[in-house]
Design a protein around this motif. Sequence first.
Motif, mmCIF file in Angstrom:
data_model
loop_
_atom_site.group_PDB
_atom_site.id
_atom_site.type_symbol
_atom_site.label_atom_id
_atom_site.label_comp_id
_atom_site.label_asym_id
_atom_site.label_seq_id
_atom_site.Cartn_x
_atom_site.Cartn_y
_atom_site.Cartn_z
ATOM 1 N N LYS A 15 0.864 -1.066 -0.054
ATOM 2 C CA LYS A 15 0.253 -0.080 -0.087
ATOM 3 C C LYS A 15 0.721 1.285 0.244
ATOM 4 O O LYS A 15 0.116 2.080 -0.032
ATOM 5 N N ALA A 16 1.947 0.592 0.184
ATOM 6 C CA ALA A 16 3.161 1.974 -0.549
ATOM 7 C C ALA A 16 2.983 2.659 -2.041
ATOM 8 O O ALA A 16 3.641 2.160 -2.294
ATOM 9 N N ALA A 17 2.783 3.885 -1.452
ATOM 10 C CA ALA A 17 2.268 4.516 -3.105
ATOM 11 C C ALA A 17 2.664 5.804 -2.856
ATOM 12 O O ALA A 17 2.401 6.226 -2.049
ATOM 13 N N ILE A 18 3.130 6.832 -3.841
ATOM 14 C CA ILE A 18 3.350 8.047 -3.919
ATOM 15 C C ILE A 18 2.391 8.670 -5.158
ATOM 16 O O ILE A 18 2.019 7.527 -6.812
ATOM 17 N N GLN A 19 2.101 10.166 -4.911
ATOM 18 C CA GLN A 19 0.910 10.673 -6.154
ATOM 19 C C GLN A 19 1.727 10.534 -7.519
ATOM 20 O O GLN A 19 2.482 11.016 -7.065
ATOM 21 N N ILE A 20 0.932 10.861 -8.583
ATOM 22 C CA ILE A 20 1.656 10.686 -9.615
ATOM 23 C C ILE A 20 2.709 12.163 -10.005
ATOM 24 O O ILE A 20 3.140 12.472 -11.111
ATOM 25 N N SER A 21 2.366 12.923 -9.339
ATOM 26 C CA SER A 21 2.151 14.484 -9.822
ATOM 27 C C SER A 21 3.629 14.435 -9.116
ATOM 28 O O SER A 21 4.626 15.836 -9.052
ATOM 29 N N ASP A 22 3.809 13.555 -7.975
ATOM 30 C CA ASP A 22 5.848 13.484 -7.213
ATOM 31 C C ASP A 22 6.329 13.732 -8.300
ATOM 32 O O ASP A 22 6.598 13.027 -9.800
ATOM 33 N N LEU A 23 7.220 14.821 -8.488
ATOM 34 C CA LEU A 23 8.256 15.523 -8.584
ATOM 35 C C LEU A 23 9.586 13.834 -9.758
ATOM 36 O O LEU A 23 10.317 13.796 -10.629
ATOM 37 N N SER A 24 9.810 12.580 -8.886
ATOM 38 C CA SER A 24 10.433 12.346 -9.454
ATOM 39 C C SER A 24 9.634 10.988 -10.578
ATOM 40 O O SER A 24 10.606 10.436 -11.563
ATOM 41 N N LEU A 25 8.758 10.297 -10.311
ATOM 42 C CA LEU A 25 7.898 10.449 -11.474
ATOM 43 C C LEU A 25 7.819 11.510 -13.098
ATOM 44 O O LEU A 25 7.780 10.896 -13.745
ATOM 45 N N GLN A 26 7.425 12.436 -12.722
ATOM 46 C CA GLN A 26 7.206 13.639 -13.539
ATOM 47 C C GLN A 26 8.906 13.842 -14.279
ATOM 48 O O GLN A 26 9.240 14.091 -15.537
ATOM 49 N N ARG A 27 9.714 14.105 -13.690
ATOM 50 C CA ARG A 27 10.994 14.348 -13.699
ATOM 51 C C ARG A 27 12.385 13.778 -13.723
ATOM 52 O O ARG A 27 13.355 14.309 -13.359
ATOM 53 N N GLY A 28 11.938 12.689 -13.054
ATOM 54 C CA GLY A 28 13.397 11.648 -12.359
ATOM 55 C C GLY A 28 14.482 12.999 -11.022
ATOM 56 O O GLY A 28 14.962 12.423 -11.631
ATOM 57 N N TYR A 29 13.395 14.066 -10.223
ATOM 58 C CA TYR A 29 13.849 14.667 -9.876
ATOM 59 C C TYR A 29 14.023 13.436 -8.158
ATOM 60 O O TYR A 29 13.003 14.047 -7.783
ATOM 61 N N GLY A 30 15.069 13.931 -7.952
ATOM 62 C CA GLY A 30 15.006 13.445 -6.390
ATOM 63 C C GLY A 30 16.179 13.305 -6.039
ATOM 64 O O GLY A 30 17.205 12.425 -6.596
ATOM 65 N N VAL A 31 16.827 12.633 -4.508
ATOM 66 C CA VAL A 31 17.676 12.051 -4.125
ATOM 67 C C VAL A 31 17.714 10.739 -3.294
ATOM 68 O O VAL A 31 15.983 11.027 -2.907
ATOM 69 N N PHE A 32 18.883 10.491 -3.271
ATOM 70 C CA PHE A 32 18.367 9.504 -1.907
ATOM 71 C C PHE A 32 19.675 8.193 -0.734
ATOM 72 O O PHE A 32 20.841 9.197 -2.011
ATOM 73 N N ASP A 33 19.444 7.662 -0.541
ATOM 74 C CA ASP A 33 20.945 6.865 -0.040
ATOM 75 C C ASP A 33 19.994 5.516 0.505
ATOM 76 O O ASP A 33 19.460 5.678 0.544
ATOM 77 N N PHE A 34 21.470 4.847 0.711
ATOM 78 C CA PHE A 34 21.381 3.123 0.363
ATOM 79 C C PHE A 34 22.243 3.211 1.490
ATOM 80 O O PHE A 34 23.690 2.902 1.584
#
Lengths: 282, 282
Positions: A15-34
């Motif tokens: 059930k972990a989802a994000i709305q489609i207006s998120d910039l990761s989906l719209q423009r591949g814009y995000g940062v992360f770490d692991f």
Amino acid sequence: MKWVFINDDFFEEDKAAIQISDLSLQRGYGVFDFFRTVNNKPLFIEDYLNRFYQSAKAIFITVPLEREQLKEVVFKLTEKNNLPESGIRITATGGYSPDGYMPVEGNIIIQQQPLKLPPKEKYENGMKIITHEYVRDLPAVKSINYLMGVWLQKEVKEKQADDVLYYKNNVISEFPRSNIFIVNNNGELLTPASNILAGITRKKVLELAKDVMPVTARDIGTNELMNAVEVFMTSTTKRLLPIVEIDGKKIGDGKPGKITARLYELFLKMEQKETAPAAAGA
Amino acid sequence: MKWVFINDDFFEEDKAAIQISDLSLQRGYGVFDFFRTVNNKPLFIEDYLNRFYQSAKAIFITVPLEREQLKEVVFKLTEKNNLPESGIRITATGGYSPDGYMPVEGNIIIQQQPLKLPPKEKYENGMKIITHEYVRDLPAVKSINYLMGVWLQKEVKEKQADDVLYYKNNVISEFPRSNIFIVNNNGELLTPASNILAGITRKKVLELAKDVMPVTARDIGTNELMNAVEVFMTSTTKRLLPIVEIDGKKIGDGKPGKITARLYELFLKMEQKETAPAAAGA
């Protein structure tokens, strides 16, 4: 069922989802770490969080959690999931952008997966790699942009290689998800200094190696790479992995090297010390 | 309430979400396209769908809808939403990847938004732009990777510019979301031929201009750009917009040019012809 944290609450994974207006989906814009957990303890978490907040700041993403809150969520998540040997990924996206282009307050997502490290034979036999001329956009930032890295997977498979090393103008830099080290004829340990993501495992290896041999971070030419005595890669999920073949040519005698093995042992010891149950509360 | 289509069903916009394992969020991996509706009719949809499927194929994304099915969904969506003047975005992502890296069958998302074209004064006064040395990864592919384009927005704003033009080794290519044309001293219309996304508006302008003047797609140097008599940009949301200032220097007499205006009129006529209510069923 695994739990995932998004913004202010825990969700079951499916059930972990994000709305489609998120910039990761719209423009591949995000940062992360692991980072990894070992014995349920996050390994080198402070280093990873330093890098995570630096990445976010560098591309103007506002992380909606302060560092201490974020750490608390990570610890809660590890309690809820109880996956002692795991990978934890923290992602901050450009947010739900009204115009689909300008970043707003980011969405933060924290997920945990059971983690299998590479099989023993990779350490014993070494990796085969190919090379590709490319420099990542904003290489110091751990952005979610892996267009080139994912796209190259087909060529990597076709050439029966394990990974692909980037270089530009005959100077090597990094793998899509790992750093590279070489040992040269003079017994020096070298690793690229520019156009790279500053890996945490890379940092620890640089620290550990200082007591063993001369160590320098600087530009390394492709010729220097091909004439190296030993080559290895470092990453969170790989620790240190020997490289024995590059673009079909053997490195050194074509077998994993002794210095690589020595540094691997030192890294394992460091990891065990950091994550020993007794030290868990330290 | 607007409707959004995801994979096999329509969702209300605020319930339109994708799971976090999607490769768009994990690795910024996906392709999209974007076209307008005018009088409820998608403009040049065949051209856009050609490019969309080409983009997907080029980066090994399997679109889960055949072309005719996809068109049917687009028409259903326009009926449900009833937004006569709109933008429709079709996105195909790398899918719910088990390892967070290798693409699997893609997720497809089709969304529609009311669209406002740039205000009249932009056409009357022209745009101010800056330049930045960069070539997009896999430029022929309309991927979702806009890390550089979004990141540069801060500089664009600080310099009170409207957009940023990419160049590399003194050869210009494109804007993050638009193509560029110049008119030179010899009355030729030129547009870059390499390191670009082949814009649909660009294609139409090349067709229309052939009857007006000599037209060539080839490499254009930054010097040639700065000495141009007229410069304009083209995109789906901008049609043709005159550019009057680049990096603080005036182009020509610093005013929108006559050829730009002429081609803009020709484009408007073409658009009206394509989308006239009488032609809606054609």
